[in-house]
Structure formats: structure tokens, C-alpha cells
Motif scaffolding. Sequence first.
Motif, PDB file in Angstrom:
ATOM      1  N   ILE A 165       0.647  -1.392   0.251  1.00 32.04           N
ATOM      2  CA  ILE A 165      -0.013   0.218   0.343  1.00 32.04           C
ATOM      3  C   ILE A 165       1.125   1.628  -0.109  1.00 32.04           C
ATOM      4  CG2 ILE A 165      -1.282   1.476   1.235  1.00 32.04           C
ATOM      5  CD1 ILE A 165      -2.303  -1.147   2.313  1.00 32.04           C
ATOM      6  N   ALA A 166       2.222   1.332   0.898  1.00 31.60           N
ATOM      7  CA  ALA A 166       2.737   2.599   0.722  1.00 31.60           C
ATOM      8  C   ALA A 166       3.448   2.501  -0.413  1.00 31.60           C
ATOM      9  CB  ALA A 166       4.333   2.246   2.382  1.00 31.60           C
ATOM     10  N   GLN A 167       3.812   1.756  -1.290  1.00 26.95           N
ATOM     11  CA  GLN A 167       4.533   2.171  -2.052  1.00 26.95           C
ATOM     12  C   GLN A 167       3.973   2.453  -3.499  1.00 26.95           C
ATOM     13  OE1 GLN A 167       4.721   0.463  -5.672  1.00 26.95           O
ATOM     14  NE2 GLN A 167       6.304   1.250  -6.475  1.00 26.95           N
ATOM     15  N   LYS A 168       1.858   2.049  -3.191  1.00 29.30           N
ATOM     16  CA  LYS A 168       1.429   2.719  -4.710  1.00 29.30           C
ATOM     17  C   LYS A 168       0.268   4.043  -4.152  1.00 29.30           C
ATOM     18  CE  LYS A 168      -0.714  -1.922  -5.121  1.00 29.30           C
ATOM     19  NZ  LYS A 168      -1.635  -2.925  -5.082  1.00 29.30           N
ATOM     20  N   LYS A 169       1.035   4.556  -2.944  1.00 26.33           N
ATOM     21  CA  LYS A 169       0.431   5.812  -1.989  1.00 26.33           C
ATOM     22  C   LYS A 169       1.441   6.599  -2.672  1.00 26.33           C
ATOM     23  CE  LYS A 169      -3.213   6.609   0.450  1.00 26.33           C
ATOM     24  NZ  LYS A 169      -3.881   6.294   1.657  1.00 26.33           N
ATOM     25  N   ALA A 170       2.644   6.674  -2.552  1.00 24.29           N
ATOM     26  CA  ALA A 170       3.985   6.878  -2.205  1.00 24.29           C
ATOM     27  C   ALA A 170       3.826   7.978  -3.594  1.00 24.29           C
ATOM     28  CB  ALA A 170       5.562   6.471  -2.326  1.00 24.29           C
ATOM     29  N   TYR A 171       4.396   9.280  -3.501  1.00 19.62           N
ATOM     30  CA  TYR A 171       4.222  10.231  -4.387  1.00 19.62           C
ATOM     31  C   TYR A 171       6.020  10.309  -4.603  1.00 19.62           C
ATOM     32  CZ  TYR A 171       3.732  14.880  -7.245  1.00 19.62           C
ATOM     33  OH  TYR A 171       4.051  15.103  -7.491  1.00 19.62           O
ATOM     34  N   TYR A 172       6.494  10.713  -4.172  1.00 25.78           N
ATOM     35  CA  TYR A 172       7.917  10.607  -4.502  1.00 25.78           C
ATOM     36  C   TYR A 172       8.763   8.812  -4.626  1.00 25.78           C
ATOM     37  CZ  TYR A 172       8.052  15.636  -2.785  1.00 25.78           C
ATOM     38  OH  TYR A 172       6.862  16.591  -2.842  1.00 25.78           O
ATOM     39  N   GLN A 173       9.578   9.024  -5.597  1.00 20.51           N
ATOM     40  CA  GLN A 173      10.345   8.398  -6.278  1.00 20.51           C
ATOM     41  C   GLN A 173      11.044   7.631  -5.538  1.00 20.51           C
ATOM     42  OE1 GLN A 173       9.203   7.027  -9.013  1.00 20.51           O
ATOM     43  NE2 GLN A 173      10.356   4.619  -8.503  1.00 20.51           N
TER      44      GLN A 173
ATOM     45  N   GLN B  80      16.652  -1.142 -12.210  1.00 21.89           N
ATOM     46  CA  GLN B  80      16.394  -0.300 -13.446  1.00 21.89           C
ATOM     47  C   GLN B  80      15.987   0.919 -13.040  1.00 21.89           C
ATOM     48  OE1 GLN B  80      16.815  -1.913 -16.156  1.00 21.89           O
ATOM     49  NE2 GLN B  80      18.112  -2.734 -14.808  1.00 21.89           N
ATOM     50  N   GLY B  81      15.586   1.451 -11.698  1.00 17.46           N
ATOM     51  CA  GLY B  81      15.187   2.579 -11.527  1.00 17.46           C
ATOM     52  C   GLY B  81      16.297   4.318 -11.867  1.00 17.46           C
ATOM     53  N   TYR B  82      15.702   5.896 -12.317  1.00 18.51           N
ATOM     54  CA  TYR B  82      16.625   6.317 -13.344  1.00 18.51           C
ATOM     55  C   TYR B  82      16.590   6.705 -11.484  1.00 18.51           C
ATOM     56  CZ  TYR B  82      12.266   8.849 -11.851  1.00 18.51           C
ATOM     57  OH  TYR B  82      10.859   9.485 -11.183  1.00 18.51           O
ATOM     58  N   ASP B  83      16.079   6.990 -10.247  1.00 15.78           N
ATOM     59  CA  ASP B  83      16.764   7.817  -9.343  1.00 15.78           C
ATOM     60  C   ASP B  83      17.790   7.611  -8.603  1.00 15.78           C
ATOM     61  OD1 ASP B  83      16.408   9.988  -7.331  1.00 15.78           O
ATOM     62  OD2 ASP B  83      14.857   9.009  -6.036  1.00 15.78           O
ATOM     63  N   LEU B  84      18.830   7.757  -8.649  1.00 19.57           N
ATOM     64  CA  LEU B  84      20.192   7.813  -7.566  1.00 19.57           C
ATOM     65  C   LEU B  84      19.538   7.996  -5.722  1.00 19.57           C
ATOM     66  CD1 LEU B  84      23.310   8.552  -8.997  1.00 19.57           C
ATOM     67  CD2 LEU B  84      22.135   6.426  -8.824  1.00 19.57           C
TER      68      LEU B  84
ATOM     69  N   TYR C   2      25.913   1.911 -13.144  1.00 16.66           N
ATOM     70  CA  TYR C   2      25.207   3.094 -12.836  1.00 16.66           C
ATOM     71  C   TYR C   2      25.683   4.544 -13.416  1.00 16.66           C
ATOM     72  CZ  TYR C   2      27.289   5.066  -8.333  1.00 16.66           C
ATOM     73  OH  TYR C   2      27.919   4.458  -7.239  1.00 16.66           O
ATOM     74  N   ASN C   3      25.423   4.848 -14.477  1.00 17.08           N
ATOM     75  CA  ASN C   3      26.281   5.647 -14.925  1.00 17.08           C
ATOM     76  C   ASN C   3      24.936   7.619 -15.352  1.00 17.08           C
ATOM     77  OD1 ASN C   3      24.832   4.665 -17.397  1.00 17.08           O
ATOM     78  ND2 ASN C   3      26.604   4.615 -17.924  1.00 17.08           N
ATOM     79  N   ASN C   4      23.725   7.519 -14.902  1.00 21.77           N
ATOM     80  CA  ASN C   4      22.989   8.871 -14.855  1.00 21.77           C
ATOM     81  C   ASN C   4      23.271   9.847 -14.171  1.00 21.77           C
ATOM     82  OD1 ASN C   4      21.840   6.743 -12.351  1.00 21.77           O
ATOM     83  ND2 ASN C   4      19.771   8.037 -13.058  1.00 21.77           N
TER      84      ASN C   4
ATOM     85  N   VAL D  27      18.399  11.828 -14.818  1.00 24.14           N
ATOM     86  CA  VAL D  27      20.716  12.288 -15.478  1.00 24.14           C
ATOM     87  C   VAL D  27      20.870  12.833 -13.852  1.00 24.14           C
ATOM     88  CG1 VAL D  27      22.400  12.698 -16.294  1.00 24.14           C
ATOM     89  CG2 VAL D  27      20.693  11.700 -17.423  1.00 24.14           C
ATOM     90  N   HIS D  28      21.781  12.801 -12.742  1.00 19.45           N
ATOM     91  CA  HIS D  28      21.884  13.525 -11.065  1.00 19.45           C
ATOM     92  C   HIS D  28      23.259  14.844 -11.427  1.00 19.45           C
ATOM     93  CE1 HIS D  28      18.036  11.555 -10.054  1.00 19.45           C
ATOM     94  NE2 HIS D  28      18.680  10.307 -10.937  1.00 19.45           N
ATOM     95  N   ASN D  29      22.893  15.485 -10.983  1.00 18.92           N
ATOM     96  CA  ASN D  29      24.161  16.496 -11.017  1.00 18.92           C
ATOM     97  C   ASN D  29      24.877  16.322  -9.626  1.00 18.92           C
ATOM     98  OD1 ASN D  29      25.161  18.766 -10.106  1.00 18.92           O
ATOM     99  ND2 ASN D  29      24.257  20.264  -9.625  1.00 18.92           N
ATOM    100  N   TYR D  30      26.139  16.037  -9.805  1.00 25.47           N
ATOM    101  CA  TYR D  30      26.913  15.535  -9.069  1.00 25.47           C
ATOM    102  C   TYR D  30      28.363  16.319  -9.650  1.00 25.47           C
ATOM    103  CZ  TYR D  30      25.003  11.615  -6.229  1.00 25.47           C
ATOM    104  OH  TYR D  30      24.308  11.160  -5.649  1.00 25.47           O
ATOM    105  N   ILE D  31      28.894  17.546 -10.130  1.00 28.79           N
ATOM    106  CA  ILE D  31      29.672  17.596 -10.457  1.00 28.79           C
ATOM    107  C   ILE D  31      30.986  18.264  -9.138  1.00 28.79           C
ATOM    108  CG2 ILE D  31      28.350  19.560 -12.228  1.00 28.79           C
ATOM    109  CD1 ILE D  31      28.234  21.932  -9.853  1.00 28.79           C
ATOM    110  N   LEU D  32      31.761  19.113  -8.969  1.00 29.28           N
ATOM    111  CA  LEU D  32      32.462  18.868  -8.134  1.00 29.28           C
ATOM    112  C   LEU D  32      33.723  20.778  -8.477  1.00 29.28           C
ATOM    113  CD1 LEU D  32      33.401  16.235 -10.086  1.00 29.28           C
ATOM    114  CD2 LEU D  32      34.562  15.838  -7.258  1.00 29.28           C
ATOM    115  N   PRO D  33      32.333  21.656  -7.924  1.00 27.26           N
ATOM    116  CA  PRO D  33      32.636  22.846  -7.787  1.00 27.26           C
ATOM    117  C   PRO D  33      34.022  23.731  -7.038  1.00 27.26           C
ATOM    118  CG  PRO D  33      31.311  22.778  -6.884  1.00 27.26           C
ATOM    119  CD  PRO D  33      31.033  21.057  -7.243  1.00 27.26           C
ATOM    120  N   TYR D  34      34.687  24.839  -7.208  1.00 26.57           N
ATOM    121  CA  TYR D  34      34.903  25.252  -5.783  1.00 26.57           C
ATOM    122  C   TYR D  34      36.540  24.523  -5.659  1.00 26.57           C
ATOM    123  CZ  TYR D  34      30.466  26.698  -5.012  1.00 26.57           C
ATOM    124  OH  TYR D  34      29.276  28.082  -5.528  1.00 26.57           O
TER     125      TYR D  34
END
Length: 545
Positions: free
Chosen positions: A242-250, A275-279, A294-296, A361-368
Motif C-alpha cells: 500500500i505504501a508503495q502504491k500511495k507514495a508520491y516521490y520516487q 532499473q530505477g532512474y533515481d539515485l 550506473y552512470n546516470n 540524470v543527476h548533478n554530481y559536479i565538483l565545484p570550488y
Amino acid sequence: MRKLLFFLSPLLLFADITLLQLQEAPSGRARNFNIWQFMQQDINATQAKSAYALTQGHNRKIFIKYAKKTDDKIVIESSRCSTLSTKALFKETNATCINKGLSLKKALNLTQEQRLSLSQNLKPRYESKSELILLMNDKPFILKALQSGEKNYLKLFNSLGSKNRQRYFNVMLSKERINALAKEKAFNKSIKYIVTDKKMFRMQESLLQLQACDLSAQSYFFLALNALNFKATTKAMFYLEIAQKKAYYQNNKDKALFWMYLISKEKSYLEELAQGYDLNMYTLYAKELLRVKYNNYFSALTLEDKKSKLNLQDPYVWEALLDKIRASNKEELEVLLKKYNSKEDEVLHAFIYSKVLKYKVHNYILPYKKATQDLSNDDKALLYALARQESHFIPSAISHSYALGVMQMMPFLIKALAKQRHEETKLNDMFDPYKNISYASTHLRYLQKHLYHPLFIAYAYNGGIGFTKRHLLKGTFLKGSFEPFLSMELMANTESREYGKKVLTNYVVYKKILGEDIKLIPLLEMLTEPIHTDRFRTRVLSSLP
């Protein structure tokens, strides 16, 4: 000279802001922050009133400072009432003032006579609160609370704090009673309080009697963990579905799938996660177990070596840009990407690019890089993991609580660190990313003397080292069924709980980017071994015979 500097440093923490600057500035959080600073300067009541009128929304932090500057009797009285001592409450006859100063939690600690007196004063204008306070005089209190109705019971349950819940509310409720409570929206909050508190074991058992009800996804997730504690795995799986079906956020959908795998060991749940896109911690765990690469994510951008067209260290500039980014469609975002394509715009470009990619595709930059060049890879990965979670590397980010800059430094901590570093520092200096990171690094070195694991350091960075110590010494993160995951999910502090998991994921990804392809699973397994994670539990264990 050192003593003099220590005395002066609090006066040097605030920027010199004029009323005209505030009046000419756009409304929003940046102006609210500057109004808050303005209220702490040497200003008169008229200036304070003019500045306060510019505040966006109700802001308690600003109101408290304004009340100390104003000559408005209504404001002064409102501030006085909200901070009334218990002794002062009994001398008060104004019902509005009593209502402001008397919480239900405070009322429970009074004598019967005191509660009776205050409830009588409240009754003409605040009848419902008066009745709740009078209920505390009835014996047995818990039974009278239940008889007064579900809404009253839940109001008391959710308002009285953990110690009072343990003392008065840890009782086994009937099937009829617990299901009647479940019909109320406030019961969602109660479920969290019950399941995350080991001492509420009778109420936890009562939850097993719940039948079909309309609860939030998060409540169903907590009910699943509660069922697991009673070894009711079939019920736990039912709640997780039920929690999985009702959840809004991935992330929350993935969390439910992850726990379905932990309980059932069915590979199909892992495969779906992998297979999920979220990291996140759950997908990363699945990818590691199934050896799925994973390379997304992106860590570098192709940018031009030219001068930036804006000053991203100005919070007003960032607020205006953020509003524009949020309102832009894909085509408009791509125009912004072309406009802000200087190397100096790296963090802004990455922020916009992430949205163009719909965060798949997720932001993992290395600034500064100059700020981190002398750090070890481990410290570098930790700092970037925290900064990514805190601000997306935006140098002029300001939170609701006025945490500032890349590392979201709190004003009280900036003050303490400035003193420690023997520096004269203004809060607005924290919008310089290099100074901000330098201050954060000083703080992290202190945390690392006591905590050795990125998850626990993240808890301390977010919730404080005292909070983290108390949590670890409660008997959490010990070897046992479903550990360390139960300890991670049952942390009562929602913000720190979720923050820690995200920072841990960031840390693993950054270690990979920096050339150390460490794994998440061994890091998780380490959490139940105090000698590798923290000084607090190691000390306790070393003192045992």
C-alpha cells in the motif's frame, strides 16, 4: 587583544543594512534575512516598524527581534505573553495572553489547583483548550481522554511530548478504539510517534489490530516496520504494498520496494529497483547486489572560459533566478543554459541542466576546487556530499532558518567558529563559497573527532552532535534482524533521518567520481560495529567489564 576580539565579535556578525536598502529590495527570503539582521542593529522604534512592515509572511525570528525594538504596546504584549514563565501565568488574567503562554505540555506539569484556575480563565474565549486542560485533572487521565472523543485524545497525544506519551499513553487499546482513532487525520502523526519510540510498546501492539483505513504512504510504511518488530511479516508486506502504491516521490516508492525485498528476498524487487532512474540508497544497494553499473549522473560540464554575467553570491540575484527557473518550460530553460555557460556559472548551469534532464540524470559536479584541493579524497567526497544536499552548491542559498551559503551554515555556528578562528566575520561573508567551505571544514574536523562514518557525520551536521550522541546511545545500530536499516528508518527526527540517507548515497557516488569505487553495502554493514563508526559507543563498550 584576543579578549577584546571575543567581546566584539558578536557585533561584527551583522551587515550594515539601511532601511532604504530594504525598501528598495524585492520581497522574499533574502529581504527577510536582511530585515532580521537590521533588527539587530542600533535602530529606533520607527525604523523597526517600517522594516517589519516589509516582512514577507509571518516570521517568528523577525518578530522576536522586532518586539525588542518597538514601542508598539500590542506587539510588546504579544511577545511577553508568548514567553510567560509558569509563575507569571498565575498572575495573568488576560485569556489571550494565557493562551499564548500556556501549552498543553506545560499545563500537564502543573498542580490540579493551578490547572483549574487557568482553565477557568481560558474558558470564555478558548473553551476547547480549557476542556483539554481540565481533562488532565480527571483520574485516570488516559481513560477520560479517550472518553472525551478521538479528536481530543489525539490532540493531547500529539502535543504532550515523548516522556508524557510514555507515562500516560503507553496502554493497550481495544480493536474498536484504535480503529476509531485511525479515522482521524491527526492519527498519521501519532503513528510516527508510536512506531519510532521503543518505549511505546503497548501502543505498538495495539497498531497490529488496525483494519482497512485511509492513511498516508508514510504511515503505512511505519506500520510495516511496526509489524516486523512483532514478526508479522505477512502484515508488513501488505502495508508495504500500500505504501508503495500511495507514495508520491520516487524515493519513497523505492524505499517500500527495498523493504519488500529485505523481507521476502525475492529478486524481482531488486531488479525493479536496479532499473530505477533515481539515485538513492535503495537503488544503489540493488545495483550493487545485481552488479548493475550506473552512470546516470554528470560530474563535468563543457563551459566557456569567459566572465560571468551575474553575481551568484548575491541572494537577491539567486532568488530572482530561481523564480525564473521554476516558471520556465524546457525551451526557456535551454535558453538560460546558453546564457549562463561560463565556467564561473558552473553551479547555476548544473542546476538548470538537472531540471532540463527532469532529474533523471543527476548533478554530481565538483565545484570550488581551490577550496577542496588540500583535502583527502575521503574528506573531499564528504564535503561535496553534504554541500550537494545542503544547497546544490548555490553560494547565496538561504534557508527558512537562515542557514547560509554552500554549506548552509547557521548564524550561531558561524559566530562560534569566528571566535574559534579569531576572525571578524559578518554573516554576509558566508555567501563567499570559499569562506563558507572553510568554516564548514573547521566544523567537520570537530565532528570527525567523535564520528567516523559518513552517515553519522551527516546526522550530526544536520541535527547536531548532541542529538546524534543521544540517538546512538539509545541502543540503535546494534546487530540484529533488519539492521542497520531499522535503526536508520526509525529515527524520530524526520529531517535528519532522510538527510543522512541522501548524504550517504552522495558520498558513495563522489568516491567513485574521485577514483575510489567504494561500495555502499560494506559501509552499511559497518554501522553495527561501533569501533569503526563512533567514539561514543566505543567508549561505553570499553568501559564494560
